[in-house]
Motif scaffolding. Structure first.
Motif, short mmCIF file in Angstrom:
data_model
loop_
_atom_site.label_atom_id
_atom_site.label_comp_id
_atom_site.label_asym_id
_atom_site.label_seq_id
_atom_site.Cartn_x
_atom_site.Cartn_y
_atom_site.Cartn_z
N TYR A 155 -28.77 127.28 -54.13
CA TYR A 155 -29.63 127.04 -55.28
C TYR A 155 -30.84 126.18 -54.92
O TYR A 155 -31.92 126.37 -55.44
N VAL A 162 -24.03 128.67 -51.33
CA VAL A 162 -23.05 129.13 -52.32
C VAL A 162 -22.51 130.50 -51.89
O VAL A 162 -21.32 130.75 -51.92
N GLY A 181 -11.21 132.12 -57.81
CA GLY A 181 -11.18 130.83 -58.49
C GLY A 181 -12.51 130.44 -59.10
O GLY A 181 -13.56 131.02 -58.79
N GLY A 183 -15.90 128.53 -59.63
CA GLY A 183 -16.86 127.89 -58.74
C GLY A 183 -16.94 128.44 -57.34
O GLY A 183 -17.49 127.81 -56.44
N THR A 184 -16.40 129.64 -57.11
CA THR A 184 -16.43 130.21 -55.76
C THR A 184 -17.70 131.03 -55.50
O THR A 184 -17.97 131.37 -54.35
N THR A 188 -22.78 133.87 -59.27
CA THR A 188 -23.97 133.88 -58.41
C THR A 188 -24.15 135.24 -57.75
O THR A 188 -25.28 135.75 -57.64
N GLN A 229 -22.16 135.27 -68.22
CA GLN A 229 -20.93 134.56 -68.53
C GLN A 229 -21.02 133.89 -69.90
O GLN A 229 -20.06 133.88 -70.66
N1 LIG Z 1 -28.06 127.04 -61.56
C1 LIG Z 1 -27.35 126.39 -60.63
N2 LIG Z 1 -27.90 125.38 -59.91
C2 LIG Z 1 -27.19 124.74 -58.95
N3 LIG Z 1 -25.92 125.04 -58.61
C3 LIG Z 1 -25.32 126.04 -59.26
C4 LIG Z 1 -26.00 126.77 -60.30
N4 LIG Z 1 -25.15 127.73 -60.77
C5 LIG Z 1 -24.01 127.60 -60.07
N5 LIG Z 1 -24.12 126.59 -59.15
C6 LIG Z 1 -23.04 126.18 -58.21
O1 LIG Z 1 -22.72 127.30 -57.37
C7 LIG Z 1 -21.33 127.38 -57.15
C8 LIG Z 1 -20.83 128.77 -57.56
O2 LIG Z 1 -21.01 128.93 -58.95
P1 LIG Z 1 -20.69 130.29 -59.73
O3 LIG Z 1 -21.33 131.43 -59.01
O4 LIG Z 1 -21.08 130.08 -61.14
O5 LIG Z 1 -19.10 130.38 -59.55
P2 LIG Z 1 -18.01 131.27 -60.31
O6 LIG Z 1 -18.73 132.26 -61.17
O7 LIG Z 1 -17.23 131.91 -59.21
O8 LIG Z 1 -17.17 130.34 -61.11
C9 LIG Z 1 -20.69 126.24 -57.92
O9 LIG Z 1 -20.45 125.20 -57.01
C10 LIG Z 1 -21.76 125.86 -58.93
O10 LIG Z 1 -21.68 124.49 -59.25
#
Ligand SMILES: Nc1ncnc2c1ncn2[C@@H]1O[C@H](COP(=O)(O)OP(=O)(O)O)[C@@H](O)[C@H]1O
Ligand SMILES: [Mg+2]
Length: 401
Positions: A155, A162, A181, A183-184, A188, A229
């Motif tokens: 990000y 990520v 899980g 936060g994986t 994204t 989501q």
């Molecule tokens: N807009 C953002 N800015 C910074 N970090 C982000 C953002 N969105 C998600 N993250 C980080 O990226 C990681 C993966 O997030 P995400 O893709 O939402 O996971 P999941 O959908 O599998 O739960 C996490 O550690 C989250 O905190």
């Protein structure tokens, strides 16, 4: 606050299965050890149903049952109520094969009950057919609708990666599920496929064309749509009707007709005049789905679409997905709902630490996983090798009578 009563409204709807189970264990402990009264509404009943002292079933604003859990299951079955499909897996399987005696409520009780069923005769047929169709062989996918190749993403420039080389191939006209899980990096990944997040290395192709080569309007006009989501992020108007009309072109009458048709399909007709923010979580989910479907996409990305949705609309949602597939739509769905993925997905991938670690057809995928699997699989794996849905277990029980 040390409350004596704790009210929880679908607390696990956004959690992955392991986090949900941990959370509910804490709730049980609070109830047992602090003697706090817990009132909880849940759609996912596997981990909480059996330990409730009283279960209340509400239908159309009326209480239709209030009893201890075993009796409620029995009652719903006897009167043929649709809510029976919301009962925990062991209950549905027990009645599905015409079980006699005490109905199992937990996976463990279910497994013991199966032991009894096969006490005098070991089952001869122990597997359902799980040979994948040729286009679903995960190692041999031709002409994919979506192809992600070694995508790396972070990000911020100096924040950790990520996505760490995500690679996935989604065949045309299938429902492809991604589990894993919290936060994986699953959400994204969907953002990378829809070019909202741009990977710093690697490629994304939609129907053979690199996603960054689509002009911005072109991608979201009939090619690709995403249900995020958080469905609220799609809403900006004063009524659901306006939200839906916004997606359409044409005369007022044409718009009204299409909106009415889609509202009917997604079961939100009586909500059209409401403000989107006044809807319940599940209703927002359905309204957002309607909005996304109005763009008539060829590739549909869904981020946890079944959260907050009851078993009744879930069936309807599954029917909509099957219809879209027949019309040639490719669906990629991130989900914590393993039961739904087991039943309806064509392929399932496990996401872990920034990448996809395994992909397979549901029967092979879930029967090779010890924790990340369905209740039907957990209660039957000591007698059957690859049963993952209630229907699989019921089918095998009947074949081994
Ligand atoms: N807009 C953002 N800015 C910074 N970090 C982000 C953002 N969105 C998600 N993250 C980080 O990226 C990681 C993966 O997030 P995400 O893709 O939402 O996971 P999941 O959908 O599998 O739960 C996490 O550690 C989250 O905190
Ligand atoms: Mg997510």
């Amino acid at each position: 606050m040390q409350p004596s009563v704790l009210i929880l409204d679908e607390p696990t709807s956004q959690l992955d299965p392991i986090a949900a189970s941990d959370f509910l264990n804490t709730v049980k402990k609070i109830n047992r050890e602090l003697r706090t009264t817990i009132i909880i509404t849940e759609h996912r009943l596997e981990d909480i149903y059996y330990c409730s002292d009283k279960v209340v079933v509400i239908e159309d604003g009326k209480m239709i049952a209030k009893d201890e859990p075993r009796k409620v299951g029995d009652y719903l079955k006897k009167c043929g109520n649709e809510m029976f499909t919301a009962m925990p897996t062991p209950v549905q399987i027990f009645y599905g094969v015409g079980g006699k005696g005490r109905c199992p409520l937990t996976v463990r009780e279910g497994a013991e009950w199966l032991d009894q069923v096969f006490q005098d005769h070991a089952p001869q047929v122990t597997a359902v057919d799980d040979t994948p169709e040729t286009n679903l062989d995960p190692d041999n996918i031709k002409d994919p609708a979506v192809l992600v190749k070694e995508a790396w993403f972070r990000y911020e420039k100096d924040s950790p990666d990520v996505l760490k080389g995500v690679t996935l191939q989604v065949p045309k006209h299938v429902l492809y599920a991604i589990v894993g899980g919290n936060g994986t990096g699953k959400s994204t990944t969907l953002k990378v496929i829809s070019n909202i997040c741009k990977p710093y290395r690697g490629k994304v192709l939609i129907n053979g064309k690199e996603v960054k080569k689509y002009k911005s309007g072109e991608l979201f006009l009939g090619n690709l749509a995403m249900l995020p989501q958080d469905p609220q992020s799609l809403f900006a108007k004063k009524s659901v009707q306006e939200e839906l009309e916004e997606m359409l072109t044409g005369s007022k009458e044409e718009k009204a007709e299409k909106v009415a048709e889609m509202a009917e399909l997604c079961d939100i007709t009586r909500l059209l005049k409401s403000h989107p923010y006044d809807l319940s979580g599940g209703e927002q989910q359905r309204a957002a789905l309607a909005k996304v479907l109005l763009t008539d996409p060829k590739v549909l990305l869904l981020d946890e679409p079944t959260k907050g949705i009851d078993s009744f609309f879930k069936q309807k949602f599954a029917d909509i997905m099957m219809k879209l597939k027949e019309r040639g739509v490719t669906i990629i769905m991130v989900s914590h709902d393993v039961e739904f993925c087991a039943r309806y997905a064509d392929l399932v991938s496990m996401f872990f630490d920034g990448g996809i670690v395994t992909t397979n057809t549901p029967n092979r995928f879930f029967s090779h996983n010890s924790f990340y699997t369905t209740a039907a699989n957990r209660m039957s794996r000591h007698v059957f090798t690859n049963a993952i849905t209630n229907e699989d277990v019921i089918e095998l029980c009947q074949k081994n009578r």
